[in-house]
Motif scaffolding. Structure first.
Motif, PDB file in Angstrom:
ATOM      1  N   GLU A  45       1.480   2.813   4.690  1.00 48.34           N
ATOM      2  CA  GLU A  45       1.914   3.105   6.059  1.00 48.34           C
ATOM      3  C   GLU A  45       0.824   2.695   7.043  1.00 48.34           C
ATOM      4  OE1 GLU A  45       4.883   3.917   6.691  1.00 48.34           O
ATOM      5  OE2 GLU A  45       5.557   4.525   4.701  1.00 48.34           O
ATOM      6  N   ARG A 102       1.166  13.662  12.553  1.00 48.94           N
ATOM      7  CA  ARG A 102       1.673  14.130  11.251  1.00 48.94           C
ATOM      8  C   ARG A 102       1.750  15.650  11.208  1.00 48.94           C
ATOM      9  NH1 ARG A 102       1.633  11.333   6.475  1.00 48.94           N
ATOM     10  NH2 ARG A 102       1.182   9.122   6.603  1.00 48.94           N
ATOM     11  N   PRO A 110       8.661   7.701   4.424  1.00 44.99           N
ATOM     12  CA  PRO A 110       7.794   8.872   4.626  1.00 44.99           C
ATOM     13  C   PRO A 110       8.470   9.969   5.452  1.00 44.99           C
ATOM     14  CG  PRO A 110       7.181   7.098   6.120  1.00 44.99           C
ATOM     15  CD  PRO A 110       8.263   6.540   5.239  1.00 44.99           C
ATOM     16  N   LYS A 134      -3.620  -2.712  -0.498  1.00 47.14           N
ATOM     17  CA  LYS A 134      -4.055  -1.312  -0.564  1.00 47.14           C
ATOM     18  C   LYS A 134      -4.867  -1.154  -1.844  1.00 47.14           C
ATOM     19  CE  LYS A 134      -2.550   3.427  -1.222  1.00 47.14           C
ATOM     20  NZ  LYS A 134      -1.485   4.415  -1.197  1.00 47.14           N
ATOM     21  N   GLN A 156       8.166  -1.577  -1.230  1.00 48.06           N
ATOM     22  CA  GLN A 156       8.484  -0.912   0.034  1.00 48.06           C
ATOM     23  C   GLN A 156       8.342  -1.935   1.147  1.00 48.06           C
ATOM     24  OE1 GLN A 156       6.386   2.776   0.295  1.00 48.06           O
ATOM     25  NE2 GLN A 156       7.175   3.306   2.317  1.00 48.06           N
TER      26      GLN A 156
HETATM   27  P1  XMP Z   1       0.102   5.356   1.948  1.00 43.75           P
HETATM   28  O1  XMP Z   1       0.378   5.042   3.389  1.00 43.75           O
HETATM   29  O2  XMP Z   1      -0.731   6.603   1.774  1.00 43.75           O
HETATM   30  O3  XMP Z   1       1.522   5.681   1.296  1.00 43.75           O
HETATM   31  O4  XMP Z   1      -0.466   4.200   1.202  1.00 43.75           O
HETATM   32  C1  XMP Z   1       1.789   5.810  -0.066  1.00 43.75           C
HETATM   33  C2  XMP Z   1       3.253   6.187  -0.220  1.00 43.75           C
HETATM   34  O5  XMP Z   1       3.480   7.481   0.334  1.00 43.75           O
HETATM   35  C3  XMP Z   1       4.449   7.409   1.372  1.00 43.75           C
HETATM   36  N1  XMP Z   1       4.043   8.328   2.443  1.00 43.75           N
HETATM   37  C4  XMP Z   1       4.624   9.519   2.674  1.00 43.75           C
HETATM   38  N2  XMP Z   1       5.672  10.126   2.097  1.00 43.75           N
HETATM   39  N3  XMP Z   1       5.449  11.947   3.578  1.00 43.75           N
HETATM   40  C5  XMP Z   1       6.086  11.341   2.563  1.00 43.75           C
HETATM   41  O6  XMP Z   1       7.058  11.897   2.056  1.00 43.75           O
HETATM   42  C6  XMP Z   1       4.380  11.411   4.225  1.00 43.75           C
HETATM   43  O7  XMP Z   1       3.809  11.995   5.139  1.00 43.75           O
HETATM   44  C7  XMP Z   1       3.965  10.118   3.740  1.00 43.75           C
HETATM   45  N4  XMP Z   1       2.960   9.275   4.127  1.00 43.75           N
HETATM   46  C8  XMP Z   1       3.042   8.179   3.306  1.00 43.75           C
HETATM   47  C9  XMP Z   1       4.442   5.966   1.827  1.00 43.75           C
HETATM   48  O8  XMP Z   1       5.672   5.616   2.457  1.00 43.75           O
HETATM   49  C10 XMP Z   1       4.197   5.252   0.524  1.00 43.75           C
HETATM   50  O9  XMP Z   1       5.389   5.146  -0.244  1.00 43.75           O
END
Ligand code: XMP
Length: 537
Positions: free
Chosen positions: A535, A312, A416, A529, A458
């Motif tokens: 992700e 990342r 993301p 979650k 999603q």
């Molecule tokens: P997680 O994986 O944290 O994701 O449960 C929650 C939401 O955030 C999005 N996501 C990102 N969006 N940059 C982004 O613009 C990133 O690095 C990133 N990481 C997670 C993920 O797709 C979900 O909608």
């Protein structure tokens, strides 16, 4: 503001939502807001609920100047207690009977301004008391929290509503437009709460119902033109997602080609994504777009890297390098200096940044692209322009529709920034990205064909590079595993696996194994979650 172990910012923003739904403009301000620093004059003030008791050390208190402003005030839960506290009624105590969830409110009519709050409502109505729909009494008691209620009315107030356990469930000042509610009108469990808030905002405060997206566009275009001036240039990154596309289209409407959109191909995008985005943004929406193919640089940099956080970080940092380089080229070509950087910040991000963070409050860390705005502001002296800052996601979608952006784009699932790189577990290679990409294309296509896309928050396919044995044709194969993930969610902070029919998943699995070379198994991720994130990495 905040109340007692109950609803916090998660519900406070609902007050803003409810008012905007009736086209009244409202802003959520932090409880630390000083009236003197507010650049606009509100027509009314609502003091919200939150997770404190007014007598607790460190509990938030409103700037007293708000009480002198002379506009109507409505206190909800903690807000009601704050009003009582301010008026020196030292009389908030822990209730003897705890009141959770549903209660029946009996309204009392006195005539005059007091009745305006309940105008058009029955004398008896269901209301939701003092705690969030997700907090069960057991959890609540375990935390040792007590619902606090008024035990005495502050001077000059009437009781205008009672419930079985709350003598002062609704109060109003006898002559001034100051009201307090122990229950939460902003949640859907108070069915008439919307009308009640409308009575306050429109009937009592005299707010105008002019907050509509078409008005917003007109106002925002004028504001952008004034801000940027007749020659100013604006730079912005686009991803093909809803927010950046809507922001880019709005800037284009305001200043035409003086807005420069940049799409960086990081080699980890979905199938045909770059071509599609280019086609839609340039041809259909007339946005001045430059596509930078940096896929090889990204993939080369990711080589040998297995750690999710390092992947990342690398992608975030590289993105800024590529973007900065492009900014220099655009500046060299264009007639004026590029002074502005477009950022698609939405209102929930603003809310998170202004939330009162007391000792027990944890706020979600936001994903942003490695501080791009900070670097561009510090390194190039660019100023930020954030046209979506006042909007919730569904308002951005509505804005997109008004700007003639297709329904397909406006309703897209989030994607993301690091793209498929965090959906290929471990080391990323072009071959692995290709497998995830093809599987994803099949899965999303089948979801769309089945008419399920809009029902899912999603969905995607990821690649697990571990290998499993299979038999294909007459041959033994030893190949990769595709993981399917699809979730239902309201806010992406919590999520549950989407309940596909068995038959549907089975068809998806068959197609992926047959059509994606290098894959011999497909698994569906059943994790909610928390504890899983949406992700994979
Ligand atoms: P997680 O994986 O944290 O994701 O449960 C929650 C939401 O955030 C999005 N996501 C990102 N969006 N940059 C982004 O613009 C990133 O690095 C990133 N990481 C997670 C993920 O797709 C979900 O909608």
């Amino acid at each position: 503001a905040g109340s007692n172990g109950t609803l916090s910012t998660h519900s406070t923003h609902l007050i803003t939502r409810r008012l905007r739904e009736i086209n009244v403009y409202s802003e959520m301000l932090p409880c630390t807001q000083k009236l003197a620093e507010l650049t606009w004059k509100p027509k009314g003030i609502i003091l919200s609920g939150g997770p404190y008791s007014v007598y607790e050390e460190g509990a938030p208190h409103v700037d007293p100047a708000f009480f002198e402003l002379g506009v109507p005030i409505l206190g909800i839960c903690y807000g009601l207690q704050e009003i009582a506290h301010r008026l020196h009624a030292d009389n908030v105590v822990a209730g003897t009977a705890r009141e959770y969830g549903h209660a029946d409110l009996k309204a009392t009519r006195f005539g005059g301004h007091v009745d305006k709050l309940f105008e058009g409502l029955e004398d008896s109505m269901p209301v939701w008391m003092s705690h969030g729909d997700k907090v069960r009494p057991s959890t609540f008691e375990a935390r040792g929290a007590k619902i606090r209620q008024l035990c005495n009315l502050p001077e000059g107030f009437h009781t205008i509503g009672e419930t079985k356990n709350s003598e002062y469930a609704a109060i109003a000042h006898k002559s001034e437009p100051v009201y307090g509610l122990q229950f939460h009108p902003e949640v859907t469990h108070t069915p008439q709460g919307g009308q009640l808030l409308k009575n306050f905002a429109v009937g009592i405060c005299g707010a105008q119902q002019t907050w509509t997206m078409s008005e917003f566009i007109g106002r925002e275009i004028i504001r952008i033109r004034e801000l940027v001036g007749p020659t100013g240039q604006v730079l912005g990154a686009v991803s093909g997602g809803v927010d950046s596309t809507v922001a880019a289209k709005l800037l284009t409407e305001a200043i035409g080609d003086r807005f420069h959109a940049v799409l960086v191909d990081n080699g980890c995008m979905r199938l045909n994504e770059c071509e599609t985005v280019k086609d839609v943004l340039q041809k259909q929406l007339g946005i001045n777009l430059t596509v930078v193919d940096a896929s090889e640089e990204f993939l080369a940099g990711l080589k040998g890297e297995h750690d999710p956080e390092k992947k990342r970080k690398f992608i975030g940092g590289k993105f800024i390098d590529v973007f900065e380089e492009e900014a220099r080229k655009i500046e060299a070509k264009s007639s004026g200096k590029v002074e502005w950087f477009l950022q698609g910040t939405l209102y929930p991000d603003v809310i998170e940044s202004i939330s009162f963070k007391g000792p027990s409050q944890t706020i979600k860390t936001h994903h942003n692209v490695g501080g791009i705005a900070e670097r561009l502001m510090a390194g190039h002296g660019l100023k930020l322009i954030e046209p979506l800052r006042e909007l919730f996601k569904d308002e951005v979608r509505e804005l997109g529709r008004q700007l003639k952006i297709s329904e397909e784009l406006v309703g897209r699932h989030p994607f993301p920034g690091p793209g498929l790189a965090i959906r290929v577990l471990g080391e990323v290679t072009k071959e692995k990205v290709d497998m995830a990409r093809k599987a994803d294309h099949i899965f999303i296509g089948m979801i769309r064909e089945a008419g399920l896309y809009d029902d899912i928050g999603q969905a995607y396919a990821a690649l697990d590079p571990s290998r499993a044995v299979g038999v294909m044709g007459d041959k033994r194969v030893y190949a990769n595993i595709i993981l399917l993930r699809a979730i239902s969610t309201k806010d992406f902070m919590t999520a549950t696996p989407y309940p596909f029919a068995y038959d549907f998943l089975s068809k998806v699995a068959t197609r992926i194994v047959n059509e994606v070379e290098g894959v011999c198994r497909v698994a569906y991720d059943f994790t909610s979650k928390p504890p899983g994130t949406i992700e994979m990495e």
